[in-house]
Design an enzyme around this catalytic site. Structure first.
Site, PDB file in Angstrom:
ATOM      1  N   HIS A  52       1.048  -1.147   0.134  1.00  0.00           N
ATOM      2  CA  HIS A  52      -0.116   0.144  -0.116  1.00  0.00           C
ATOM      3  C   HIS A  52       0.816   1.204   0.029  1.00  0.00           C
ATOM      4  O   HIS A  52       1.831   1.588   0.643  1.00  0.00           O
ATOM      5  CB  HIS A  52      -1.019  -0.071   1.137  1.00  0.00           C
ATOM      6  CG  HIS A  52      -0.567  -0.002   2.444  1.00  0.00           C
ATOM      7  ND1 HIS A  52      -0.359   1.391   3.130  1.00  0.00           N
ATOM      8  CD2 HIS A  52      -0.332  -0.801   3.531  1.00  0.00           C
ATOM      9  CE1 HIS A  52       0.009   1.290   4.303  1.00  0.00           C
ATOM     10  NE2 HIS A  52       0.100   0.073   4.509  1.00  0.00           N
ATOM     11  N   HIS A  77       3.171   3.591  13.055  1.00  0.00           N
ATOM     12  CA  HIS A  77       2.254   4.758  13.173  1.00  0.00           C
ATOM     13  C   HIS A  77       2.974   5.986  13.962  1.00  0.00           C
ATOM     14  O   HIS A  77       2.294   6.694  14.423  1.00  0.00           O
ATOM     15  CB  HIS A  77       0.869   4.514  13.498  1.00  0.00           C
ATOM     16  CG  HIS A  77       0.126   3.485  12.390  1.00  0.00           C
ATOM     17  ND1 HIS A  77      -1.096   3.187  12.373  1.00  0.00           N
ATOM     18  CD2 HIS A  77       0.521   2.952  11.474  1.00  0.00           C
ATOM     19  CE1 HIS A  77      -1.495   2.574  11.524  1.00  0.00           C
ATOM     20  NE2 HIS A  77      -0.545   2.474  10.702  1.00  0.00           N
ATOM     21  N   GLU A 132      -5.305   1.689   2.196  1.00  0.00           N
ATOM     22  CA  GLU A 132      -5.378   0.522   2.818  1.00  0.00           C
ATOM     23  C   GLU A 132      -5.381   0.848   4.300  1.00  0.00           C
ATOM     24  O   GLU A 132      -6.042   0.352   5.263  1.00  0.00           O
ATOM     25  CB  GLU A 132      -3.837  -0.011   3.032  1.00  0.00           C
ATOM     26  CG  GLU A 132      -3.572  -1.370   3.467  1.00  0.00           C
ATOM     27  CD  GLU A 132      -3.045  -1.322   5.007  1.00  0.00           C
ATOM     28  OE1 GLU A 132      -3.176  -2.450   5.839  1.00  0.00           O
ATOM     29  OE2 GLU A 132      -2.777  -0.210   5.539  1.00  0.00           O
TER      30      GLU A 132
HETATM   31 CO    CO Z   1      -0.449   1.000   8.995  1.00  0.00          CO
HETATM   32 ZN    ZN Z   2       0.571  -0.688   6.572  1.00  0.00          ZN
END
Ligand code: CO
Ligand code: ZN
Length: 336
Positions: free
Chosen positions: A66, A308, A199
């Site tokens: 992604h 993240h 995604e």
């Molecule tokens: Co992610």
């Molecule tokens: Zn990912």
């Protein structure tokens, strides 16, 4: 690989706004594939034809990574010029405190929060704001509009074999896929490489691209968590110990034939690998395996710390071994 990763992690591309990152990837791969197109959703789909001749149709294999990254979407601008935001994908309040973020037009800001908060545990995104240095609403609105999306401003850095920066999720997977495309030998299989959109908001680009590609087998490339930091949750994945063959996450149980194919190829080629069970989280194969009447699907995961955050960390050797593993799977005739 280092230069490629630094380049790809530096390109703006939150979910739904993948134009720039798609152009960057297209530029990298277009001379190495037979066909390339962008579909309605914005997925970039590249084809490398099979070398097989004769009546037998080749096995069509879809490989996906992604392109999109998480972001902060502006919901409101107050009279003093502070921007309120919501999340695009999994944004933890604690990961964004005092972070520098950047909008598509290059405007940057600092993320902060209402200091009246009594307990930090109660910190929610709706108690936070972005300060772009504007004196009032009017000045802010000249630079940013409702619906604009900011991403981390965090150029990649390296320390030995470790690379850290934002958007390793999943530009690390994109870099592995780009590198595989550039280095793969001719293959008896029909190879469809898909750089997917959206995604992070629910495996959406993978869903429509899997339908149109209609593969006989699919492999996704994405980052996964590790269990190798102080007092981390138990997880048998370590940074630098090789790409991880996914067994399960919350979006899919990998097809045993695909999982075993990955393990067999890694063993034959002497590529280090690990086995991964991810308790929470999913990736593109979660959508792909439910396409049409079902697609045998697996995932090659890249171990990554601090997912993240603006300082996601991956290991050079894991990236290189992921390329080797993917190529050794794709180059050999696949019998399903
Ligand atoms: Co992610
Ligand atoms: Zn990912």
């Amino acid at each position: 690989m280092k230069e490629l990763l630094a380049n790809l992690t530096g390109v703006y591309g939150p979910s739904g706004k993948e134009d720039s990152i798609r152009s960057a990837i297209e530029k990298e791969i277009k001379d190495h594939v037979d066909e390339i197109r962008t579909d309605t959703m914005g997925n970039l789909i590249a084809v490398k034809k099979s070398t097989l001749s004769g009546d037998k149709p080749p096995v069509r294999v879809m490989t996906a990574a992604h392109m999109d990254q998480i972001g902060l979407i502006i919901t409101n601008i107050d009279e003093n010029g502070f921007l309120r935001f919501s999340n695009i994908g999994g944004v933890s309040p604690f990961n964004v405190i005092n972070r520098r973020v950047v909008f598509e037009n290059g405007i940057t800001g600092t993320v902060s929060y209402e200091t009246e908060l009594e307990n930090m545990k109660d910190l929610k995104l709706n108690k936070m704001y972005i300060d772009i240095g504007a004196a009032n609403r009017e000045e802010a609105e000249k630079q940013v509009s409702i619906g604009d999306v900011a991403v981390y401003y965090a150029p990649m850095a390296a320390a030995g074999n470790r690379y850290f920066g934002c958007a390793m999720d999943d530009r690390a997977g994109c870099a592995v896929l780009v590198q595989a495309i550039k280095t793969i030998k001719d293959s008896p299989n029909e190879l469809i490489f898909v750089f997917t959109v959206q995604e992070e908001v629910g495996l959406r680009g993978a869903k429509t691209s899997a339908y149109s590609v209609n593969p006989a087998m699919a492999i996704s490339l994405d980052v996964t968590l590790t269990g190798d930091t102080p007092k981390s949750r138990p997880m048998a994945v370590r940074l630098g110990a090789g790409p991880a063959v996914k067994i399960k996450d919350s979006s899919l149980i990998c097809h045993p034939r695909v999982k075993n194919l990955m393990i067999d190829r890694a063993e034959e080629a002497g590529i280090p690998y690990q086995l991964e069970v991810l308790e929470a989280g999913g990736t593109d194969s979660g959508s792909i395996h439910l396409s049409r009447e079902g697609v045998p699907s697996g995932v090659i995961s890249i171990p990554c710390r601090y997912i993240h955050s603006a300082r996601e960390m991956v290991d050079k050797n894991d990236l290189e071994n992921a390329v080797k593993l993917l190529n050794s799977i794709l180059e050999n005739e696949i019998v399903l």
